[in-house]
Design a protein around this motif. Sequence first.
Motif, PDB file in Angstrom:
ATOM      1  N   LEU A   1     -29.687   2.939  16.464  1.00 29.91           N
ATOM      2  CA  LEU A   1     -29.071   4.214  16.087  1.00 29.91           C
ATOM      3  C   LEU A   1     -27.561   4.091  16.032  1.00 29.91           C
ATOM      4  N   ALA A   2     -26.962   4.918  15.185  1.00 28.50           N
ATOM      5  CA  ALA A   2     -25.506   5.002  15.084  1.00 28.50           C
ATOM      6  C   ALA A   2     -25.082   6.436  15.346  1.00 28.50           C
ATOM      7  N   LEU A   3     -24.106   6.605  16.200  1.00 30.22           N
ATOM      8  CA  LEU A   3     -23.506   7.914  16.467  1.00 30.22           C
ATOM      9  C   LEU A   3     -22.261   8.044  15.599  1.00 30.22           C
ATOM     10  N   ILE A   4     -22.260   9.031  14.692  1.00 33.63           N
ATOM     11  CA  ILE A   4     -21.083   9.297  13.863  1.00 33.63           C
ATOM     12  C   ILE A   4     -20.278  10.405  14.520  1.00 33.63           C
ATOM     13  N   ILE A   5     -19.032  10.147  14.768  1.00 33.93           N
ATOM     14  CA  ILE A   5     -18.114  11.137  15.333  1.00 33.93           C
ATOM     15  C   ILE A   5     -17.062  11.424  14.271  1.00 33.93           C
ATOM     16  N   TYR A   6     -17.152  12.591  13.648  1.00 34.39           N
ATOM     17  CA  TYR A   6     -16.194  12.930  12.594  1.00 34.39           C
ATOM     18  C   TYR A   6     -15.014  13.645  13.243  1.00 34.39           C
ATOM     19  N   ASN A   7     -13.904  12.924  13.335  1.00 36.24           N
ATOM     20  CA  ASN A   7     -12.728  13.471  14.006  1.00 36.24           C
ATOM     21  C   ASN A   7     -11.976  14.457  13.116  1.00 36.24           C
ATOM     22  N   GLN A   8     -11.894  14.158  11.823  1.00 37.39           N
ATOM     23  CA  GLN A   8     -11.262  15.068  10.864  1.00 37.39           C
ATOM     24  C   GLN A   8     -12.009  14.932   9.543  1.00 37.39           C
ATOM     25  N   ARG A   9     -12.745  15.979   9.166  1.00 40.03           N
ATOM     26  CA  ARG A   9     -13.585  15.896   7.988  1.00 40.03           C
ATOM     27  C   ARG A   9     -12.868  16.275   6.703  1.00 40.03           C
ATOM     28  N   LYS A  10     -11.719  16.939   6.788  1.00 41.98           N
ATOM     29  CA  LYS A  10     -10.997  17.355   5.590  1.00 41.98           C
ATOM     30  C   LYS A  10      -9.926  16.329   5.225  1.00 41.98           C
ATOM     31  N   HIS A  11      -9.723  16.147   3.914  1.00 43.11           N
ATOM     32  CA  HIS A  11      -8.684  15.222   3.424  1.00 43.11           C
ATOM     33  C   HIS A  11      -7.367  16.006   3.335  1.00 43.11           C
TER      34      HIS A  11
ATOM     35  N   ARG B   1       0.818  -1.213   0.000  1.00 39.29           N
ATOM     36  CA  ARG B   1       0.000   0.000   0.000  1.00 39.29           C
ATOM     37  C   ARG B   1       0.858   1.271   0.000  1.00 39.29           C
ATOM     38  N   ARG B   2       2.164   1.135  -0.041  1.00 43.65           N
ATOM     39  CA  ARG B   2       3.032   2.311   0.076  1.00 43.65           C
ATOM     40  C   ARG B   2       2.730   3.333  -1.014  1.00 43.65           C
ATOM     41  N   HIS B   3       2.370   2.850  -2.217  1.00 42.05           N
ATOM     42  CA  HIS B   3       2.166   3.769  -3.333  1.00 42.05           C
ATOM     43  C   HIS B   3       0.958   4.674  -3.135  1.00 42.05           C
ATOM     44  N   MET B   4       0.034   4.306  -2.228  1.00 40.82           N
ATOM     45  CA  MET B   4      -1.167   5.127  -2.065  1.00 40.82           C
ATOM     46  C   MET B   4      -1.176   5.919  -0.764  1.00 40.82           C
ATOM     47  N   MET B   5      -0.196   5.740   0.087  1.00 40.54           N
ATOM     48  CA  MET B   5      -0.181   6.430   1.375  1.00 40.54           C
ATOM     49  C   MET B   5       0.343   7.855   1.217  1.00 40.54           C
ATOM     50  N   ARG B   6      -0.528   8.823   1.518  1.00 38.55           N
ATOM     51  CA  ARG B   6      -0.171  10.226   1.335  1.00 38.55           C
ATOM     52  C   ARG B   6      -0.433  11.044   2.599  1.00 38.55           C
ATOM     53  N   GLY B   7      -0.523  10.355   3.749  1.00 38.84           N
ATOM     54  CA  GLY B   7      -0.638  11.049   5.025  1.00 38.84           C
ATOM     55  C   GLY B   7      -1.998  11.653   5.315  1.00 38.84           C
ATOM     56  N   CYS B   8      -3.062  11.167   4.677  1.00 39.08           N
ATOM     57  CA  CYS B   8      -4.391  11.752   4.888  1.00 39.08           C
ATOM     58  C   CYS B   8      -4.887  11.455   6.303  1.00 39.08           C
ATOM     59  N   LEU B   9      -5.385  12.487   6.962  1.00 40.98           N
ATOM     60  CA  LEU B   9      -5.857  12.364   8.348  1.00 40.98           C
ATOM     61  C   LEU B   9      -7.375  12.254   8.450  1.00 40.98           C
ATOM     62  N   CYS B  10      -8.084  12.225   7.319  1.00 39.42           N
ATOM     63  CA  CYS B  10      -9.546  12.177   7.353  1.00 39.42           C
ATOM     64  C   CYS B  10     -10.002  10.837   7.926  1.00 39.42           C
ATOM     65  N   HIS B  11     -10.776  10.888   9.003  1.00 39.42           N
ATOM     66  CA  HIS B  11     -11.291   9.654   9.601  1.00 39.42           C
ATOM     67  C   HIS B  11     -12.503   9.976  10.470  1.00 39.42           C
TER      68      HIS B  11
END
Length: 697
Positions: A155-165, A133-143
């Motif tokens: 019900l599901a609780l969505i917790i968006y920790n980092q919404r920007k890519h 997967r090294r070729h696709m790893m670009r340090g994105c923090l979106c999760h």
Amino acid sequence: MKGHESKMARMEDILNLPVQDPPCAEFSAAHITWVKVEGGRQGGDDIALIPFSRVDDFVKGESSNAECPASFRIESRRKRSEGSISKPRVDGYLEYTLYWCSYGPEDYRDCESGLGDGSNFKPATGKGSRPGRRHMMRGCLCHFTVKRLYTRPLLALIIYNQRKHVDKTGSPCHGILDQDAVGTRAMYAPRISEELRQKVMSMLYVGISLDNIIQHHMEVVQGHGGPHNRDDFLTRNDVRNIERVIRNTSHELHIDDACSVKIWVQRHQKHVFYFQDASASEPFILGIQTDWQLQQMLRHGQNGSVASHSTFGSKKLKYPLSTLLVFDSSRNAIPVAWVITSSLTGQDNHKWVGSLAERLRTKDSRWRLNAFLVDDPSFGFSAIRDAFQCRVLLCVWHVRRAWIRSLLKTCCNIDVQREMFKHLGWILYSSRSVPNAMDAVQEFMEVFVDQSAFMDYFKSQWSPYIESWVSCIRSLPVAGPEPHAAIESYHRRLKYKLFNDQYANFWPRIDWLIHTLTTEFHSLYWLDQYIVETGYFSNLRDESFSTNAWYQALHIPDIDVILDEQNLQVAKVISQTDRNLAYTIWNPGSEFSLCDCHWSNLGNLCKHVIKVAMKCKNRQVARPLLAAQIYRQTLLSLLHNPPDDPVVLDHAILCTTRLQQDIKGWEDLSNSGLLQQLPPELNSQMADNTLLFARSH
């Protein structure tokens, strides 16, 4: 991906948040109103509540972000059992899943360009680098995190920790906003979509070669003006990887069949709409519906009909198989759900019927079914009405097919076959002349006493169930013969696929049945719909899909049907290939018609019988629908003997009003080819009686 945001809220207040369920099939963060959390471990994060059943729709929607196409992998997952916590927190979970953009969190951009050692970032989970997967790893923090709430499991609780890519510097790290990604695959999602993966897998299962798949894909991409997303860059390696997965996949996930089934269910939860393991008091029930089947049911079932094909393989398979079918524009029956159960009666059907209906409404709250065709008197009609809020029709395709095929085997005299078949129809509709169905059976056996082989079969296989069938016919409207042909076609194809002698050793295993249905058999129907919709691979189409008797009957001109309304014992249909040949149909307009063509002589329902039945209904010369006759008798009895109790009287008036609405609904079904048409004098007389009854009381 700028969703709406509201004021800060404390985590203790999350259960007071509105549950958001966007009407679109897939949705993203932009469709949701987010609330920022004040304090606590999630302080500053965005949160929202959605139905747990729609988590996959949210993940797909987020992966389709136009500015930053991505795919979210499951970075970590934890589960708890119910009752494991005595005092759960307000955000306590039954299931915890962390989704992370596949372009992160590691960053190998510098490493691959020779500017660094690749050690500048390690995943927050403590995992090492992921080989391949090294070729696709670009340090994105979106999760983001999804919690299935302990106190509210639906019900599901969505917790968006980092919404920007973005990477750790806050700069875009892939997609069209990343200048370094322009012109590279980092502009697009890191891997092909699940839809394309399933498409390629289906092509491989039906025998399309790798070269043909790649060439076909290139034609499709060129057809829409060149590559626009990751799917358009499908490579030979992508196809070979899928080929390898198919080659290494086995139905036997465990030597013990029961354990193997449980493993399959765990791995394919999104394809399972109901599962109940066998116990001392409960039967085994497994309901399967793939994403493609769900789409077909939503598409063809909307304001249409669903038919059941019940208890297939009860003599050979470990547990019988039931299928739900919809009808496409070519009148082919498409399997949209499979149910495998150890229960031979319909008393447990309410369990999975309700779950399936809820699954459909979750996808489209406006989805409505017009009619549900059942082929088993024990199916559980009230469960269908409660779940789908639709009319229930009885379909006697199974009875008709079993009786005629047995007659062809045991009786050599064609004239006797026809008479016996007509009498068998009278047995089912015996309530018109004989109050007791068994009296009609006894009369039938006395008339044809010399046909001992068939009588032995009939007494052993059908006598115990005749009264239940007759009772069902008295209480339900009966579907016309048109859908019988489509259901029979599905039945033959299923039998051919599963009951090949080379698979005889696998018949006792449920995992083999599941695997065969969801791979090879599923792919046959996927390919046929793909051919119809796109026109590609038409040379590979199974001819049986284009020779459906119902569909062929629609292409026989009315002028080629010779029907004498003064003598409805026989009718004739001119051959479409030899104009000098005419086929004879006995007992026309009935489910128990017979034709002298080759296809009918094999025990199948032919296009000539269906065409004559359609013309009989259109010209209103067929027999009145039995269920309508019984309703009419009930209504007239109520009119002449009104109840004295005013409460009962009010209820009776309400029932007659509903009856009038039902008859109007049956007319609509008749126009669609599912129900025999009501004579106009019967409908008008019932409507007049209803009004007269209401006004006089």
